[in-house]
Design an enzyme around this catalytic site. Structure first.
Site, mmCIF file in Angstrom:
data_model
loop_
_atom_site.group_PDB
_atom_site.id
_atom_site.type_symbol
_atom_site.label_atom_id
_atom_site.label_comp_id
_atom_site.label_asym_id
_atom_site.label_seq_id
_atom_site.Cartn_x
_atom_site.Cartn_y
_atom_site.Cartn_z
ATOM 1 N N SER A 255 0.899 -1.194 -0.290
ATOM 2 C CA SER A 255 -0.044 -0.167 0.134
ATOM 3 C C SER A 255 0.274 1.323 0.145
ATOM 4 O O SER A 255 1.626 1.550 -0.555
ATOM 5 C CB SER A 255 -0.714 -0.196 1.135
ATOM 6 O OG SER A 255 -2.092 1.117 0.839
ATOM 7 N N LYS A 259 4.651 2.140 -2.502
ATOM 8 C CA LYS A 259 4.793 3.370 -3.254
ATOM 9 C C LYS A 259 5.410 3.982 -2.672
ATOM 10 O O LYS A 259 7.158 4.088 -3.522
ATOM 11 C CB LYS A 259 3.612 4.419 -2.355
ATOM 12 C CG LYS A 259 1.864 4.574 -2.712
ATOM 13 C CD LYS A 259 1.775 5.403 -2.575
ATOM 14 C CE LYS A 259 0.116 4.661 -1.422
ATOM 15 N NZ LYS A 259 -1.053 4.584 -2.832
ATOM 16 N N TRP A 346 -9.483 0.455 -4.764
ATOM 17 C CA TRP A 346 -9.701 1.633 -4.460
ATOM 18 C C TRP A 346 -8.433 2.311 -5.508
ATOM 19 O O TRP A 346 -7.690 3.388 -5.407
ATOM 20 C CB TRP A 346 -9.659 2.356 -3.260
ATOM 21 C CG TRP A 346 -9.465 3.458 -2.704
ATOM 22 C CD1 TRP A 346 -8.326 3.030 -1.755
ATOM 23 C CD2 TRP A 346 -10.181 4.081 -3.094
ATOM 24 N NE1 TRP A 346 -7.658 5.049 -1.099
ATOM 25 C CE2 TRP A 346 -8.828 5.130 -1.897
ATOM 26 C CE3 TRP A 346 -10.685 4.826 -3.559
ATOM 27 C CZ2 TRP A 346 -9.195 6.420 -2.040
ATOM 28 C CZ3 TRP A 346 -10.892 6.422 -3.247
ATOM 29 C CH2 TRP A 346 -10.777 7.442 -2.599
ATOM 30 N N HIS A 396 -7.450 -5.882 -0.491
ATOM 31 C CA HIS A 396 -6.769 -4.885 0.250
ATOM 32 C C HIS A 396 -5.517 -5.569 1.466
ATOM 33 O O HIS A 396 -6.394 -5.160 2.690
ATOM 34 C CB HIS A 396 -6.889 -3.542 0.478
ATOM 35 C CG HIS A 396 -5.344 -2.250 0.847
ATOM 36 N ND1 HIS A 396 -5.210 -1.881 -0.718
ATOM 37 C CD2 HIS A 396 -4.991 -1.713 1.870
ATOM 38 C CE1 HIS A 396 -3.997 -1.262 -0.018
ATOM 39 N NE2 HIS A 396 -4.155 -0.658 0.880
HETATM 40 C C1 GTR Z 1 -5.882 4.250 2.068
HETATM 41 C C2 GTR Z 1 -4.645 5.354 0.274
HETATM 42 C C3 GTR Z 1 -4.290 4.394 -0.465
HETATM 43 C C4 GTR Z 1 -3.132 3.432 0.556
HETATM 44 C C5 GTR Z 1 -3.814 2.843 1.316
HETATM 45 C C6 GTR Z 1 -2.432 2.298 2.881
HETATM 46 O O1 GTR Z 1 -5.800 4.954 2.683
HETATM 47 O O2 GTR Z 1 -6.179 5.651 -0.142
HETATM 48 O O3 GTR Z 1 -3.380 4.934 -0.938
HETATM 49 O O4 GTR Z 1 -1.774 4.183 0.288
HETATM 50 O O5 GTR Z 1 -4.287 3.534 2.495
HETATM 51 O O6 GTR Z 1 -1.846 2.637 2.627
HETATM 52 O O7 GTR Z 1 -3.322 1.534 3.324
#
Ligand code: GTR
Length: 414
Positions: A255, A259, A346, A396
């Site tokens: 997540s 990045k 998402w 996720h």
């Molecule tokens: C979310 C965000 C994502 C992702 C995620 C995470 O809220 O919108 O870009 O980074 O968090 O890191 O769990």
């Protein structure tokens, strides 16, 4: 639930795109074309283009590390446990001081190494969300004293009180960390808590590593850039560890930390394998698709993650001089693994796949095979060799399925 001071109206107006027919038409920038229009034809050309792209990502997306920041680290071994995991492994804790002296910001690197190896071990370096103590319940792992984000479920369960982890938080994230499986595969695991480097909240860079320097300029480091720099400093230590094979270190993040892995791995060629797990917007997903989380939305919800210049592209992605397939291409010729999850819309699974696909021409220029197909594979069917991709069932997360593929990828390194 919004965590920023940005006006509620700007947030509430955001309606994510979740249908392919609503994805805008777009033209991707060509990784094999210089900014002046000249083609990139040879490996030597690519080396120059690589520098150009790194500069563009630094200036427009993540922010460069300011010139005055020293990469010199010092470290202190704080713990060594010879009999960990019923004697299968050795545990070490290394404190890495990031500002040249021992009073400034530090990160605590936990290293778990398989024992009785005849050779040096390949290793994963991974950033974690909730402290080293969260990956395994063992009381041998020091409880982090760093500032922690508090989710409502953590608060309810008493895992984090006043932004500090409690004893209850030990092993809270074990489902994402199959430590025994990793060790049994002959692979070492090194991890640190990302908040050691920069606590993950919009504090105008008062805290964390940026707090030791001038306020970041619009083209200077946001939090992702700082976390990526921290991963490189952890790598500085790891490559000096006599038990670790410095040529076989894979960087993994999930997540926001996916990045981070991609940005660190793009810059630092010591990482032989770079893994993006469900990294989404600002990670593997193509920004121009605007599917799910968009540039406007991420800059609004998390104004500290990217450099201020990135806000120029809010609802204006077509003006970005780069797109995220070029970030993947910066990892060439090294092994890159992009992973998506079916229910993680998402993060735009298709956009993550397309990034990996469109990085292909750079791998081909360097004599390596691109992804074998232009459409995503079926779920749970990994594809590719030098660029690997899978979309698994589920949400996720980081699962055993994901880890299984990553261990295989690491062990495939020659
Ligand atoms: C979310 C965000 C994502 C992702 C995620 C995470 O809220 O919108 O870009 O980074 O968090 O890191 O769990």
């Amino acid at each position: 639930m919004f965590t920023t001071a940005t006006s509620q109206s700007q947030e509430s107006e955001f309606v994510p795109i979740y249908e392919e027919e609503n994805v805008p038409d777009y033209v991707l920038p060509n990784p094999l074309q210089f900014e002046n229009g000249d083609p990139v034809r040879t490996k030597e050309d690519w080396e120059k283009r690589r520098e150009e792209l790194l500069n563009l990502f630094a200036e427009h997306v993540y922010g460069r590390v300011p010139g005055g920041v020293s990469d010199e680290i010092t470290h202190e071994k704080r713990k060594s446990v010879d009999e960990f995991l019923n004697g299968k492994a050795v545990l070490e804790e290394i404190r890495i001081f990031l500002t040249g002296d021992q009073s400034g910001t530090f990160l605590d690197l936990l290293i778990i190494k398989p024992k009785n190896q005849n050779a040096k071990s390949p290793a994963f370096l991974t950033l974690n969300f909730a402290g080293n103590h969260s990956i395994h319940p063992s009381p041998e792992i020091s409880l982090s004293e760093s500032w922690m984000r508090i989710s409502s479920s953590d608060r309810k369960a008493g895992l984090v009180v006043d932004n500090k982890a409690t004893e209850k938080a030990r092993g809270d994230r074990t489902s994402r960390w199959p430590v025994e499986k990793i060790i049994d595969s002959g692979v070492a695991l090194a991890t640190f808590y990302y908040g050691d480097v920069d606590p993950d909240f919009d504090d105008d860079f008062e805290n964390g590593i940026q707090g030791h320097y001038e306020k970041p300029a619009p083209d200077e480091w946001g939090s992702i850039s700082a976390w990526a720099w921290g991963a490189q400093r952890a790598m500085d230590y790891l490559v000096s560890d006599p038990d670790i094979d410095a040529e076989k270190i894979g960087l993994l993040g999930h997540s926001r930390l996916g990045k981070t892995s991609l940005w660190a791995g793009a810059q630092d060629e010591r990482f032989a394998l770079v893994i993006s797990n469900n990294s989404g917007c600002g990670g593997a997903a193509l920004s121009r698709r605007r599917f799910g989380e968009s540039v406007l939305r991420i800059n609004t919800s998390f104004p500290h993650w990217f450099c201020d210049n990135f806000t120029k592209y809010n609802d204006n992605e077509s003006e970005l001089p780069v797109d995220q397939h070029e970030l993947i291409s910066l990892i060439a010729p090294r092994l890159v693994y992009v992973a998506s999850a079916e229910e993680d819309q998402w993060a735009d699974p298709r956009g993550e796949f397309l990034s990996a696909f469109h990085a292909g021409p750079v791998y081909e220029l360097l004599g390596l095979a691109p992804l074998p197909q232009s459409e995503p594979p079926a779920v749970n069917e990994p594809i590719g060799e030098n660029i690997r991709y899978h979309i698994r069932t589920g949400k996720h997360d980081v699962t055993e399925f994901d880890w299984h593929q990553y261990i295989q990828a690491l062990k495939s390194l020659k």
